[in-house]
Design a protein around this motif. Structure first.
Motif, PDB file in Angstrom:
ATOM      1  N   GLN A   1       0.854  -1.186   0.000  1.00 35.86           N
ATOM      2  CA  GLN A   1       0.000   0.000   0.000  1.00 35.86           C
ATOM      3  C   GLN A   1       0.883   1.226   0.000  1.00 35.86           C
ATOM      4  OE1 GLN A   1      -2.002  -1.500   3.536  1.00 35.86           O
ATOM      5  NE2 GLN A   1      -3.918  -0.965   2.565  1.00 35.86           N
TER       6      GLN A   1
ATOM      7  N   ARG B   1      -0.650   5.055  -0.189  1.00 32.57           N
ATOM      8  CA  ARG B   1      -1.226   5.555   1.038  1.00 32.57           C
ATOM      9  C   ARG B   1      -0.148   5.755   2.105  1.00 32.57           C
ATOM     10  NH1 ARG B   1      -4.116   2.752   4.555  1.00 32.57           N
ATOM     11  NH2 ARG B   1      -2.238   2.402   5.702  1.00 32.57           N
TER      12      ARG B   1
ATOM     13  N   TYR C   1       0.042  14.071  -2.533  1.00 35.61           N
ATOM     14  CA  TYR C   1      -0.274  12.892  -3.342  1.00 35.61           C
ATOM     15  C   TYR C   1       0.326  12.977  -4.739  1.00 35.61           C
ATOM     16  CZ  TYR C   1      -3.194  10.763   0.175  1.00 35.61           C
ATOM     17  OH  TYR C   1      -3.627  10.156   1.314  1.00 35.61           O
TER      18      TYR C   1
ATOM     19  N   TYR D   1     -16.806  -3.241  11.393  1.00 39.26           N
ATOM     20  CA  TYR D   1     -17.590  -2.855  10.223  1.00 39.26           C
ATOM     21  C   TYR D   1     -19.006  -3.443  10.277  1.00 39.26           C
ATOM     22  CZ  TYR D   1     -18.871  -2.412   5.294  1.00 39.26           C
ATOM     23  OH  TYR D   1     -19.517  -2.117   4.133  1.00 39.26           O
TER      24      TYR D   1
ATOM     25  N   PHE E   1     -17.511   7.787  10.976  1.00 40.52           N
ATOM     26  CA  PHE E   1     -16.946   6.445  10.897  1.00 40.52           C
ATOM     27  C   PHE E   1     -16.053   6.361   9.664  1.00 40.52           C
ATOM     28  CE2 PHE E   1     -17.677   1.781   9.751  1.00 40.52           C
ATOM     29  CZ  PHE E   1     -16.714   1.330  10.630  1.00 40.52           C
TER      30      PHE E   1
ATOM     31  N   MET F   1     -12.553   4.256   8.669  1.00 40.09           N
ATOM     32  CA  MET F   1     -11.639   3.267   9.220  1.00 40.09           C
ATOM     33  C   MET F   1     -10.976   2.510   8.089  1.00 40.09           C
ATOM     34  SD  MET F   1     -12.682   0.158  11.744  1.00 40.09           S
ATOM     35  CE  MET F   1     -13.536  -0.656  10.407  1.00 40.09           C
TER      36      MET F   1
ATOM     37  N   MET G   1      -9.549  -0.722   6.325  1.00 44.96           N
ATOM     38  CA  MET G   1      -9.721  -2.169   6.416  1.00 44.96           C
ATOM     39  C   MET G   1      -8.388  -2.783   6.001  1.00 44.96           C
ATOM     40  SD  MET G   1     -13.054  -2.649   7.023  1.00 44.96           S
ATOM     41  CE  MET G   1     -14.098  -3.796   6.152  1.00 44.96           C
TER      42      MET G   1
ATOM     43  N   LEU H   1     -10.061  12.180   6.012  1.00 45.80           N
ATOM     44  CA  LEU H   1     -10.269  11.512   4.723  1.00 45.80           C
ATOM     45  C   LEU H   1      -9.040  11.706   3.840  1.00 45.80           C
ATOM     46  CD1 LEU H   1     -13.985  12.475   3.988  1.00 45.80           C
ATOM     47  CD2 LEU H   1     -13.102  10.173   4.364  1.00 45.80           C
TER      48      LEU H   1
ATOM     49  N   LEU I   1      -6.142   9.507   4.467  1.00 46.32           N
ATOM     50  CA  LEU I   1      -6.333   8.132   3.993  1.00 46.32           C
ATOM     51  C   LEU I   1      -6.378   8.067   2.464  1.00 46.32           C
ATOM     52  CD1 LEU I   1      -8.818   6.820   6.653  1.00 46.32           C
ATOM     53  CD2 LEU I   1      -6.750   5.660   5.951  1.00 46.32           C
ATOM     54  N   GLY I   2      -6.154   9.187   1.801  1.00 45.97           N
ATOM     55  CA  GLY I   2      -6.061   9.150   0.345  1.00 45.97           C
ATOM     56  C   GLY I   2      -7.256   9.737  -0.374  1.00 45.97           C
ATOM     57  N   MET I   3      -8.279  10.139   0.361  1.00 46.47           N
ATOM     58  CA  MET I   3      -9.511  10.639  -0.269  1.00 46.47           C
ATOM     59  C   MET I   3      -9.391  12.149  -0.497  1.00 46.47           C
ATOM     60  SD  MET I   3     -12.505   9.138  -1.033  1.00 46.47           S
ATOM     61  CE  MET I   3     -13.086   7.912   0.116  1.00 46.47           C
TER      62      MET I   3
ATOM     63  N   VAL J   1     -16.360  -1.068  -3.311  1.00 49.82           N
ATOM     64  CA  VAL J   1     -16.205  -2.508  -3.147  1.00 49.82           C
ATOM     65  C   VAL J   1     -17.502  -3.115  -2.632  1.00 49.82           C
ATOM     66  CG1 VAL J   1     -14.955  -4.316  -1.904  1.00 49.82           C
ATOM     67  CG2 VAL J   1     -13.745  -2.276  -2.677  1.00 49.82           C
TER      68      VAL J   1
ATOM     69  N   LEU K   1     -20.176   1.537   3.989  1.00 43.76           N
ATOM     70  CA  LEU K   1     -19.707   0.948   2.745  1.00 43.76           C
ATOM     71  C   LEU K   1     -18.189   0.847   2.712  1.00 43.76           C
ATOM     72  CD1 LEU K   1     -19.979   3.706   0.143  1.00 43.76           C
ATOM     73  CD2 LEU K   1     -21.744   3.612   1.848  1.00 43.76           C
ATOM     74  N   ILE K   2     -17.701   0.048   1.783  1.00 44.25           N
ATOM     75  CA  ILE K   2     -16.254  -0.102   1.634  1.00 44.25           C
ATOM     76  C   ILE K   2     -15.855   0.425   0.263  1.00 44.25           C
ATOM     77  CG2 ILE K   2     -14.309  -1.704   1.640  1.00 44.25           C
ATOM     78  CD1 ILE K   2     -15.949  -3.667   3.186  1.00 44.25           C
TER      79      ILE K   2
ATOM     80  N   GLY L   1      -5.170   2.301  -3.449  1.00 43.97           N
ATOM     81  CA  GLY L   1      -4.679   0.999  -3.008  1.00 43.97           C
ATOM     82  C   GLY L   1      -5.067   0.608  -1.592  1.00 43.97           C
ATOM     83  N   THR L   2      -5.901   1.409  -0.934  1.00 47.22           N
ATOM     84  CA  THR L   2      -6.299   1.101   0.435  1.00 47.22           C
ATOM     85  C   THR L   2      -7.802   0.903   0.504  1.00 47.22           C
ATOM     86  OG1 THR L   2      -4.496   2.385   1.355  1.00 47.22           O
ATOM     87  CG2 THR L   2      -6.353   2.008   2.786  1.00 47.22           C
ATOM     88  N   ARG L   3      -8.226  -0.100   1.272  1.00 44.40           N
ATOM     89  CA  ARG L   3      -9.653  -0.292   1.503  1.00 44.40           C
ATOM     90  C   ARG L   3     -10.062   0.532   2.708  1.00 44.40           C
ATOM     91  NH1 ARG L   3     -10.772  -5.083  -1.081  1.00 44.40           N
ATOM     92  NH2 ARG L   3     -12.484  -5.871   0.157  1.00 44.40           N
ATOM     93  N   ILE L   4     -11.097   1.338   2.540  1.00 38.06           N
ATOM     94  CA  ILE L   4     -11.564   2.182   3.633  1.00 38.06           C
ATOM     95  C   ILE L   4     -13.038   1.888   3.889  1.00 38.06           C
ATOM     96  CG2 ILE L   4     -11.827   4.540   4.454  1.00 38.06           C
ATOM     97  CD1 ILE L   4      -9.844   5.453   2.475  1.00 38.06           C
ATOM     98  N   ALA L   5     -13.397   1.737   5.157  1.00 32.32           N
ATOM     99  CA  ALA L   5     -14.805   1.643   5.526  1.00 32.32           C
ATOM    100  C   ALA L   5     -15.288   3.044   5.873  1.00 32.32           C
ATOM    101  CB  ALA L   5     -14.958   0.729   6.742  1.00 32.32           C
ATOM    102  N   LEU L   6     -16.452   3.403   5.354  1.00 32.28           N
ATOM    103  CA  LEU L   6     -17.013   4.732   5.576  1.00 32.28           C
ATOM    104  C   LEU L   6     -18.441   4.593   6.056  1.00 32.28           C
ATOM    105  CD1 LEU L   6     -16.152   6.694   2.315  1.00 32.28           C
ATOM    106  CD2 LEU L   6     -15.255   7.125   4.588  1.00 32.28           C
TER     107      LEU L   6
END
Lengths: 679, 83
Positions: free
Chosen positions: A111, A114, A268, A395, A502, A504, A506, B32, B35-37, B46, B54-55, B60-65
């Motif tokens: 990753q 990030r 970035y 989650y 929220f 987070m 994963m 955000l 975390l890349g947003m 996803v 949602l995910i 390249g990172t999975r984020i839960a929001l």
């Protein structure tokens, strides 16, 4: 648990001048394998405490670096270095003020984009950086290849590829650290630039403030943080600048209050250049393990089912393996030890014998018998955390947590509470908003911990025979219902129903690392033992003294008088003075309730107590007592950490008032309902 | 480039989009971003079951929001989506 030093000054962390030990700092975002590397280097030679004045865990360790001792400080895992959280302020203050000799930035090759964000911030701080490019194995599984030399040339900083979980690349990393310490290599990070449309504004701010920036802070960095709207830096500069300069700067900042997105985008873009140069994708389009697993683990229905299954398994394991071990320790270690001590002290005065046998061994000893249960629970929790599952649990629980104005992250400490409420309260540190964290601290003691379950497991069969299992499940569900209701109510009352965001990560799933898990279990267990040796010990002696003085007979002791004095309060719940006393003595440790009843009924806790209790109390009174045990004020240790984590007696008072009211109301209601239903 | 901005919460799983605007308030936007947003970032949804969190994958990172947070992220759908 970590001690609290609320008023301690920010003491210097090293005595480098006298000892000559190099100071190294480990920085990195969460889930990059930073802890794995820290544990690998320092092993058991580490100290866990708190950062001065903060409830953030501070880990420092020592290790042998080519024949001399080096100090390694594990900075809190943060995504950036903007003052969004205490962790971020701690990490950057450490780098700016303590000026570590080398900062090892841990990034994940899987990753990279990030994880370089934090590196972009570190580069702007002028720190002597080394990049530990971790998880190159995971990256290759995902079809990514990172060229360390290209990355090194682009960043201006040494890059060492590693697989920390397999201890690969550590020697190379230490070589590079040594080269920097000896001056053979000089890292010259090339920090990112702001998006061109904001370059002029940044230059203007820097020109205006340059002469006034306080000592250790780099002026360029300070200007950037002002433009980012960083609250800490803004406060510092407002105090440092002459009023008219501040007004001018403030006006510029107000006109560009969206500038932090330009700063972030600049970072970035910088990262994008690195990644394009250094990363190749030999294989594309393959579905990773994480994606396949998440189709189940994060599914609204199957995810819940999986979580329920895992919880069931953990509890099953805890009680099938841990409970017999606990019982064995009780009967094969503690009881003979008590017997031997009593024999050895047969010549000694009666009070000394009582203190040693009933106070110390009976009080502290029986608390320590819970160790096997806790170790199993801690191990299961650490395993689930380490493989990356806990984020999925949070989650799928997010919807349910919404009812209480909380979000999924609060589920993690609450889950830990099933083992022991103390780590649960401390575990609320993962929650990033203060109201949500406070609310979680307040309701966490409603999660039935192993000690309370032990009381229930002992008393329920005594009263209810074959129906004990149903009673037990009913009590657990009742507690959880009380938790949801109190949470909802408190959120409305105290926090006006607001909800925190929220957001987070994963993390990718990966194989568990036994070393990381082992150390986590070790640290939590030793913290529990330390607590048993201090706070619980003191309280056990106090309770014993109250039960012994003045005449050496429990039935006429101060404790009994207190119980008789409070009896009117217990009556609506169907308690006599003995149940009231048992409840009071459960404050140092919940399982004391059984021991106290044993003493009050004049039997050894092992034999005959069940029969005596069944004869003395109606099922309604028994059910009421069990209900109150579940909801009563948390144990002394939990109250102590509540004070430590909230930093105020006010919230401790709120918490105590809440549990007193809740248990009294529930006990009274259950007693009368049960008496009516079981007529 | 079209003017039709959607909320991230309205995208289906598998759809790709580019972040255009964040309207979540400073503190949340800053988190955000770390975390890349950020505006301009490409993302893929996803998981989105229409309720609950949602995910998304971004950089390249999975984020839960949380759904509330996702609703405050305005995106533009990419043509190359396969959703």
């Amino acid at each position: 648990m970590a001690e609290c030093h609320p008023a301690a000054p920010a003491a210097p962390t090293r005595t480098r001048v006298e000892a000559g030990a190099p100071l190294l700092a480990l920085a990195g975002q969460p889930n990059m394998g930073k802890s794995t590397l820290f544990n690998l280097l320092t092993g058991l030679n580490q100290h866990v405490g708190n950062w001065p004045g903060k409830t953030v865990e501070r880990r420092e360790g020592r290790f042998d670096l080519h024949g001399r001792e080096a100090i390694l400080v594990d900075l809190p895992g943060t995504y950036s270095l903007t003052a969004n959280s205490p962790e971020e302020v701690i990490a950057r203050e450490f780098i700016v003020r303590e000026r570590p000799d080398v900062v090892i930035a841990v990034v994940s090759a899987a990753q990279l984009e990030r994880s370089l964000y934090l590196v972009a911030e570190l580069a702007a701080l002028d720190a002597p950086l080394v990049l530990a490019l971790n998880m190159v194995d995971v990256a290759e599984q995902e079809g990514l290849r990172v060229e360390p030399h290209v990355l090194e040339a682009a960043l201006g900083v040494p890059v060492v590829p590693m697989v920390a979980s397999k201890a690969l690349g550590v020697r190379d990393l230490l070589e590079v650290v040594e080269d920097i310490l000896s001056g053979k290599r000089l890292p010259a990070p090339r920090p990112p630039e702001i998006r061109p449309d904001h370059a002029a504004v940044l230059a203007e701010i820097q020109a205006r403030i340059a002469a006034h920036v306080p000592a250790p802070y780099p002026p360029a960095w300070t200007a950037l943080k002002l433009l980012e709207g960083d609250a800490e830096v803004t406060r510092t500069m407002q105090a440092a600048l002459p009023p008219e300069t501040w007004q001018a700067v403030h006006a510029i900042l107000r006109a560009h209050d969206d500038a932090f997105l330009a700063v972030a985008s600049g970072r970035y873009e910088w990262i994008g250049r690195m990644v394009r140069a250094a990363v190749t994708r030999p294989r594309v389009g393959q579905i990773g393990l994480t994606e396949r697993l998440d189709r189940w683990a994060a599914h609204p229905f199957w995810g819940m089912a999986l979580l329920a299954g895992i919880l069931g398994l953990v509890f099953g394991l805890t009680f099938t393996v841990g409970a017999p071990l606990q019982a064995w320790l009780e009967s094969a270690v503690i009881a003979p030890l008590a017997g031997l001590t009593a024999e050895a002290l047969v010549e000694a005065p009666a009070w000394l014998r009582g203190l040693a046998v009933d106070g110390l061994i009976g009080g502290v000893g029986s608390v320590l018998t819970f160790l096997p249960i806790l170790v199993i629970f801690f191990a299961a929790f650490a395993l689930l955390e380490d493989v990356g599952y806990m984020a999925r649990a949070a989650y799928v629980m997010d919807n349910l947590m919404h009812l209480m104005g909380l979000h999924g992250k609060s589920f993690l400490p609450l889950f830990l509470g099933f083992g022991c409420n103390v780590p649960a309260v401390m575990g609320t540190r993962v929650i990033d908003s203060w109201p949500a964290r406070l609310l979680t601290i307040l309701i966490a003691p409603l999660v039935p911990c192993t000690a309370r379950m032990a009381v229930v497991a002992f008393l329920a069969p005594a009263f209810f025979g074959a129906k004990a299992l149903w009673v037990t499940w009913g009590l657990v569900l009742f507690s959880l219902l009380a938790l949801v209701l109190s949470g909802t109510l408190l959120n409305r009352l105290l926090f006006k129903g607001q909800r925190s965001a929220f957001i987070m990560e994963m993390p990718l799933y990966h194989l568990p690392n036994p070393r990381t898990i082992g150390l986590l279990v070790w640290q939590r267990t030793t913290a529990f033992i330390r607590k048993a040796g201090t706070a619980i010990l003191g309280m056990a002696v106090l309770v014993w003294a109250l039960s012994y003085l003045p005449g050496g007979d429990l039935n006429t002791s101060y404790l009994a008088r207190l119980g008789q004095f409070l009896e009117p309060l217990g009556r609506p719940m169907g308690f006599d003075w003995r149940l009231t006393v048992a409840l009071l003595t459960s404050f140092p440790a919940k399982e004391n309730a059984i021991a106290t009843l044993g003493v009050l009924f004049g039997v050894s806790p092992e034999a005959g107590l069940s029969e005596l209790l069944t004869a003395a109390y109606s099922p309604a009174a028994a059910l009421s007592f069990l209900t109150v045990t579940m909801l009563f004020i948390p144990c002394m240790a939990t109250v102590a950490v509540t004070k430590q984590e909230t930093g105020s007696w006010r919230w401790v008072a709120v918490s105590l008032a809440l549990f007193l009211a809740l248990s009294f109301l529930a006990g009274t209601a259950v007693y009368h309902l049960a008496a009516w239903a079981l007529r | 480039m079209t003017d039709t901005l959607l909320s991230l919460a309205d995208l289906q799983a598998g759809q790709r989009a580019t972040v255009r605007e964040l309207r979540a308030g400073r503190a949340v936007e800053s988190r955000l971003a770390s975390l890349g947003m950020t505006p301009g970032a490409a993302l893929e949804v996803v998981q989105n079951y229409g309720r609950g969190p949602l995910i998304v994958t971004v950089r390249g990172t999975r984020i839960a929001l949380g759904r509330g947070e996702a609703a405050k992220i305005l995106v533009e759908r990419s043509n190359g989506s396969h959703g």
